[in-house]
Scaffold this motif. Sequence first.
Motif, mmCIF file in Angstrom:
data_model
loop_
_atom_site.group_PDB
_atom_site.id
_atom_site.type_symbol
_atom_site.label_atom_id
_atom_site.label_comp_id
_atom_site.label_asym_id
_atom_site.label_seq_id
_atom_site.Cartn_x
_atom_site.Cartn_y
_atom_site.Cartn_z
ATOM 1 N N ALA A 1 0.806 -1.227 0.000
ATOM 2 C CA ALA A 1 0.000 0.000 0.000
ATOM 3 C C ALA A 1 0.838 1.276 0.000
ATOM 4 C CB ALA A 1 -0.964 0.007 1.180
ATOM 5 N N PRO A 2 1.948 1.351 0.744
ATOM 6 C CA PRO A 2 2.678 2.623 0.797
ATOM 7 C C PRO A 2 3.060 3.179 -0.567
ATOM 8 C CG PRO A 2 3.437 1.202 2.563
ATOM 9 C CD PRO A 2 2.516 0.376 1.712
ATOM 10 N N ALA A 3 3.414 2.326 -1.521
ATOM 11 C CA ALA A 3 3.822 2.800 -2.852
ATOM 12 C C ALA A 3 2.665 3.399 -3.636
ATOM 13 C CB ALA A 3 4.441 1.652 -3.642
ATOM 14 N N LEU A 4 1.427 3.132 -3.209
ATOM 15 C CA LEU A 4 0.257 3.642 -3.918
ATOM 16 C C LEU A 4 -0.303 4.917 -3.286
ATOM 17 C CD1 LEU A 4 0.466 0.663 -4.930
ATOM 18 C CD2 LEU A 4 -2.005 0.714 -5.193
ATOM 19 N N LEU A 5 0.325 5.377 -2.207
ATOM 20 C CA LEU A 5 -0.126 6.600 -1.547
ATOM 21 C C LEU A 5 0.585 7.820 -2.113
ATOM 22 C CD1 LEU A 5 -0.223 5.559 2.220
ATOM 23 C CD2 LEU A 5 -2.203 6.065 0.763
ATOM 24 N N ARG A 6 -0.162 8.859 -2.380
ATOM 25 C CA ARG A 6 0.425 10.143 -2.758
ATOM 26 C C ARG A 6 1.054 10.796 -1.533
ATOM 27 N NH1 ARG A 6 -4.775 12.219 -6.407
ATOM 28 N NH2 ARG A 6 -4.445 10.701 -8.093
ATOM 29 N N PRO A 7 1.942 11.763 -1.697
ATOM 30 C CA PRO A 7 2.434 12.514 -0.537
ATOM 31 C C PRO A 7 1.257 13.087 0.252
ATOM 32 C CG PRO A 7 3.755 13.015 -2.464
ATOM 33 C CD PRO A 7 2.590 12.176 -2.960
ATOM 34 N N GLY A 8 1.237 12.839 1.546
ATOM 35 C CA GLY A 8 0.111 13.242 2.369
ATOM 36 C C GLY A 8 -1.035 12.257 2.349
ATOM 37 N N GLY A 9 -0.915 11.192 1.538
ATOM 38 C CA GLY A 9 -1.970 10.189 1.446
ATOM 39 C C GLY A 9 -2.061 9.344 2.699
ATOM 40 N N VAL A 10 -3.234 8.750 2.905
ATOM 41 C CA VAL A 10 -3.530 8.040 4.149
ATOM 42 C C VAL A 10 -4.073 6.651 3.848
ATOM 43 C CG1 VAL A 10 -5.064 8.000 6.168
ATOM 44 C CG2 VAL A 10 -3.927 10.119 5.508
ATOM 45 N N LEU A 11 -3.543 5.662 4.556
ATOM 46 C CA LEU A 11 -4.088 4.312 4.579
ATOM 47 C C LEU A 11 -4.884 4.142 5.860
ATOM 48 C CD1 LEU A 11 -4.214 1.242 3.744
ATOM 49 C CD2 LEU A 11 -2.062 0.976 5.010
ATOM 50 N N LEU A 12 -6.136 3.689 5.738
ATOM 51 C CA LEU A 12 -6.965 3.345 6.883
ATOM 52 C C LEU A 12 -7.277 1.866 6.800
ATOM 53 C CD1 LEU A 12 -9.491 6.335 6.798
ATOM 54 C CD2 LEU A 12 -7.631 6.012 8.445
ATOM 55 N N ILE A 13 -6.865 1.112 7.809
ATOM 56 C CA ILE A 13 -7.028 -0.341 7.780
ATOM 57 C C ILE A 13 -7.621 -0.811 9.101
ATOM 58 C CG2 ILE A 13 -4.614 -0.667 8.490
ATOM 59 C CD1 ILE A 13 -4.626 -3.227 6.776
ATOM 60 N N VAL A 14 -8.611 -1.683 9.034
ATOM 61 C CA VAL A 14 -9.259 -2.211 10.228
ATOM 62 C C VAL A 14 -8.934 -3.697 10.346
ATOM 63 C CG1 VAL A 14 -11.444 -2.712 9.019
ATOM 64 C CG2 VAL A 14 -11.446 -2.376 11.504
ATOM 65 N N HIS A 15 -8.662 -4.134 11.573
ATOM 66 C CA HIS A 15 -8.544 -5.568 11.823
ATOM 67 C C HIS A 15 -8.650 -5.842 13.313
ATOM 68 C CE1 HIS A 15 -4.224 -5.660 13.108
ATOM 69 N NE2 HIS A 15 -3.980 -4.800 12.130
ATOM 70 N N SER A 16 -8.640 -7.110 13.646
ATOM 71 C CA SER A 16 -8.803 -7.550 15.028
ATOM 72 C C SER A 16 -7.488 -7.433 15.792
ATOM 73 C CB SER A 16 -9.279 -9.000 15.048
ATOM 74 O OG SER A 16 -9.273 -9.519 16.358
ATOM 75 N N ALA A 17 -7.602 -7.204 17.094
ATOM 76 C CA ALA A 17 -6.417 -7.240 17.949
ATOM 77 C C ALA A 17 -5.812 -8.641 17.991
ATOM 78 C CB ALA A 17 -6.773 -6.780 19.360
ATOM 79 N N LEU A 18 -6.574 -9.650 17.601
ATOM 80 C CA LEU A 18 -6.054 -11.014 17.560
ATOM 81 C C LEU A 18 -5.008 -11.189 16.475
ATOM 82 C CD1 LEU A 18 -9.394 -13.019 17.924
ATOM 83 C CD2 LEU A 18 -7.714 -12.528 19.712
ATOM 84 N N SER A 19 -4.980 -10.291 15.503
ATOM 85 C CA SER A 19 -4.044 -10.416 14.383
ATOM 86 C C SER A 19 -2.906 -9.402 14.458
ATOM 87 C CB SER A 19 -4.779 -10.335 13.038
ATOM 88 O OG SER A 19 -5.761 -9.331 13.033
ATOM 89 N N ASP A 20 -2.546 -9.002 15.680
ATOM 90 C CA ASP A 20 -1.291 -8.299 15.976
ATOM 91 C C ASP A 20 -1.188 -6.892 15.379
ATOM 92 O OD1 ASP A 20 1.227 -7.675 16.859
ATOM 93 O OD2 ASP A 20 2.224 -9.405 15.936
ATOM 94 N N PRO A 21 -1.947 -5.923 15.935
ATOM 95 C CA PRO A 21 -1.828 -4.537 15.469
ATOM 96 C C PRO A 21 -0.410 -3.976 15.578
ATOM 97 C CG PRO A 21 -3.771 -4.794 16.851
ATOM 98 C CD PRO A 21 -2.995 -6.072 16.960
ATOM 99 N N ASP A 22 0.350 -4.428 16.586
ATOM 100 C CA ASP A 22 1.720 -3.930 16.723
ATOM 101 C C ASP A 22 2.561 -4.287 15.495
ATOM 102 O OD1 ASP A 22 1.219 -2.781 19.169
ATOM 103 O OD2 ASP A 22 1.995 -4.468 20.330
ATOM 104 N N ARG A 23 2.314 -5.449 14.937
ATOM 105 C CA ARG A 23 3.025 -5.852 13.720
ATOM 106 C C ARG A 23 2.647 -4.943 12.557
ATOM 107 N NH1 ARG A 23 7.369 -7.889 11.106
ATOM 108 N NH2 ARG A 23 6.793 -9.084 9.263
ATOM 109 N N THR A 24 1.375 -4.602 12.445
ATOM 110 C CA THR A 24 0.928 -3.686 11.400
ATOM 111 C C THR A 24 1.615 -2.336 11.546
ATOM 112 O OG1 THR A 24 -1.220 -4.783 11.272
ATOM 113 C CG2 THR A 24 -1.093 -2.549 10.381
ATOM 114 N N LEU A 25 1.640 -1.803 12.762
ATOM 115 C CA LEU A 25 2.305 -0.522 13.001
ATOM 116 C C LEU A 25 3.787 -0.596 12.660
ATOM 117 C CD1 LEU A 25 0.611 0.371 16.411
ATOM 118 C CD2 LEU A 25 0.247 1.554 14.236
ATOM 119 N N GLU A 26 4.427 -1.688 13.055
ATOM 120 C CA GLU A 26 5.861 -1.852 12.797
ATOM 121 C C GLU A 26 6.158 -1.854 11.300
ATOM 122 O OE1 GLU A 26 9.183 -5.430 13.256
ATOM 123 O OE2 GLU A 26 7.325 -5.526 14.407
ATOM 124 N N LEU A 27 5.362 -2.591 10.524
ATOM 125 C CA LEU A 27 5.605 -2.686 9.087
ATOM 126 C C LEU A 27 5.348 -1.353 8.385
ATOM 127 C CD1 LEU A 27 4.000 -6.160 8.331
ATOM 128 C CD2 LEU A 27 6.436 -5.594 8.313
#
Length: 224
Positions: free
Chosen positions: A145-171
């Motif tokens: 996803a990052p390569a498809l964002l324009r400068p200032g662009g935003v990714l909004l992603i929803v998922h369960s805490a069971l699937s490791d939000p910290d890993r998402t933030l880290e990546l």
Amino acid sequence: MPGYSRAVIALVLPGVYAPQDDTELLAEALREEAPPPGACVLDVGTGSGALALEAARRGAEVTAVDVSRRAVWTARLNAWLTRLPVRLHRGNLFGPVRDRTYDVILANPPYVPAPDAGGGPRGRSRAWDAGQDGRLLLDRICRDAPALLRPGGVLLIVHSALSDPDRTLELLRAADLKATVVRRRWIAFGPVLRSREDWLRRRGLLEASDDREELVVIRAERVR
């Protein structure tokens, strides 16, 4: 089905993921983001088209993608019935749109940890099953996803805490995005989690006393 979905979604074909709590939570984050009219929005894994239509209703130029033929037809029918313009593609995640960039990318991917059935999820379960760690598609979204964002662009992603939000933030932070959790909501277990409670507890993903699931929305911005 949340109230906003009744206003936008006219139908959901059998086998297509219907708008639920995670849909509404992501819609709240989209409303708070308030992209201006004409903003380019991508809804990846659109399902019924609920989030794509939410963005289109607010004046965005919306593209939506789903790997499911039924989902694409459902979203197309809902766009036609509501007379909201959405450009729809059938394909695997970002495959059909790699030559474009966006102001906002929305993602409500499959994220429920699932026992290994061999060969990956099939049929209706493709809408929620995401491998033993729940990250079958999450890691790919964080990578691509990052390569498809324009400068200032935003990714909004929803998922369960069971699937490791910290890993998402880290990546996402490793990809030079400014990432943080902007929404949290606890919900009662639905039929899918109830059907695999014992397995989730054996994996250590649920405590013995847990009877609710936490959902999170992560916002990641490309600052340069």
